[in-house]
Design an enzyme around this catalytic site. Sequence first.
Site, short mmCIF file in Angstrom:
data_model
loop_
_atom_site.label_atom_id
_atom_site.label_comp_id
_atom_site.label_asym_id
_atom_site.label_seq_id
_atom_site.Cartn_x
_atom_site.Cartn_y
_atom_site.Cartn_z
N LYS A 183 3.80 -5.69 -2.40
CA LYS A 183 3.02 -6.89 -1.91
C LYS A 183 3.33 -7.84 -3.39
O LYS A 183 4.01 -9.55 -2.83
CB LYS A 183 2.57 -7.18 -2.41
CG LYS A 183 1.15 -6.26 -1.14
CD LYS A 183 0.01 -5.46 -1.95
CE LYS A 183 -0.46 -4.40 -0.66
NZ LYS A 183 -2.02 -3.60 -0.70
N GLN A 205 -5.94 -2.85 -5.90
CA GLN A 205 -5.80 -2.60 -5.22
C GLN A 205 -6.20 -1.97 -5.77
O GLN A 205 -6.40 -0.48 -6.34
CB GLN A 205 -4.17 -2.56 -5.80
CG GLN A 205 -3.50 -1.30 -5.32
CD GLN A 205 -2.88 -1.15 -3.24
OE1 GLN A 205 -2.75 -2.34 -3.79
NE2 GLN A 205 -2.71 -0.32 -2.74
N ASP A 255 -7.66 -10.04 0.85
CA ASP A 255 -7.73 -8.16 1.94
C ASP A 255 -8.99 -8.35 2.84
O ASP A 255 -8.81 -7.71 3.79
CB ASP A 255 -8.20 -7.33 0.27
CG ASP A 255 -7.06 -6.57 -0.15
OD1 ASP A 255 -6.54 -6.15 0.76
OD2 ASP A 255 -7.32 -6.38 -1.33
N1 GUN Z 1 -5.20 0.30 -0.86
C1 GUN Z 1 -4.19 0.80 0.39
N2 GUN Z 1 -4.40 -0.34 1.51
C2 GUN Z 1 -5.06 -1.90 0.40
C3 GUN Z 1 -4.97 -2.98 1.40
O1 GUN Z 1 -4.86 -3.18 2.24
N3 GUN Z 1 -5.85 -3.64 -0.12
C4 GUN Z 1 -5.97 -3.00 -1.37
N4 GUN Z 1 -6.44 -3.88 -1.97
N5 GUN Z 1 -6.25 -1.72 -1.04
C5 GUN Z 1 -5.15 -0.98 -0.65
#
Ligand code: GUN
Length: 305
Positions: free
Chosen positions: A53, A97, A120
């Site tokens: 990311k 995350q 998110d």
């Molecule tokens: N863990 C798995 N997928 C995601 C996501 O799209 N965002 C976040 N913050 N954590 C995750």
Amino acid sequence: MTAQLIDGKRIAAEIRAEVAERTRGLAERGVRPGLGVVLVGEDPASQVYVRMKTRACEEAGIQARDIKRSADIGRAELLGIVDELNADPAIHGILVQLPLPRHLDEREVTERIDPAKDVDGFHPVNQGRMSQGDATAFRPATPAGVQELIRRTGVETSGAHVVIVGRSNIVGMPMSQIMLQKEPGANATVTVAHSRTADLGAVTRQGEILIVAVGVPGIVRGDMVREGAVVIDVGVNRVEDPTTERGYRLVGDVAFDEAAERASWITPVPGGVGPMTIAMLLRNTVRSAERTASLAAAGTVAASG
Ligand code: GUN
């Protein structure tokens, strides 16, 4: 194989190029989009995701601020980090995350994020607004990416029967809300199946578009796919494979070879939905920065006029 492949890598690259174009537009207005990325602990999959990311952010002209803390961080310290990011005008998006270590309450942390920076799309305010048809609400990246894959493949969704397998807060549940919206790429008739669904195959065989997001390798077999269906596999599962260097390989929730005999279109794993998740996160972040810049411009006009 009779199905055509939906190339998530190519479509995600298109979206990332569009995002980069928008960040150049913002740069001309003196704005650099900023994303705060919070990683707690050392979960290897989360470390990989966060690295991907932040790298994608830099490539698209978004400043990623990495904040890493050990797994024993206290509740107050983590909430304090979120508060600081909420208050920081250089930060337009915040991502914590998941999963978090067990002693931390994911719901509390998610709800602490300012909904205006919740790129998110996990905050209940954004989920509620989205389900009520508010197009300005941030949508979770993975289901939004699935919709975009379907749209850019040219598949008609209006009036189509979409069957979703899985009801998680991150994918299945928001996916169902998105496909119900009165908008291009949606307007579908939606069925959601899950772990308690009786005769799963009888339900999945109804899907003209079948979206599978449960995290169980190969749970959808070829005979569970309707002839000519569009199959979107959200699952990313590691299965042991001693013939590979890493000792494992990635497979989806759909038995790919079997399903590809019956589907008209199908996403591969990897290279299908995965790359879209990051692209949509970038798009949400640039959108947030554009919104802030427009509000600031309007505020200046109002103040001076
Ligand atoms: N863990 C798995 N997928 C995601 C996501 O799209 N965002 C976040 N913050 N954590 C995750």
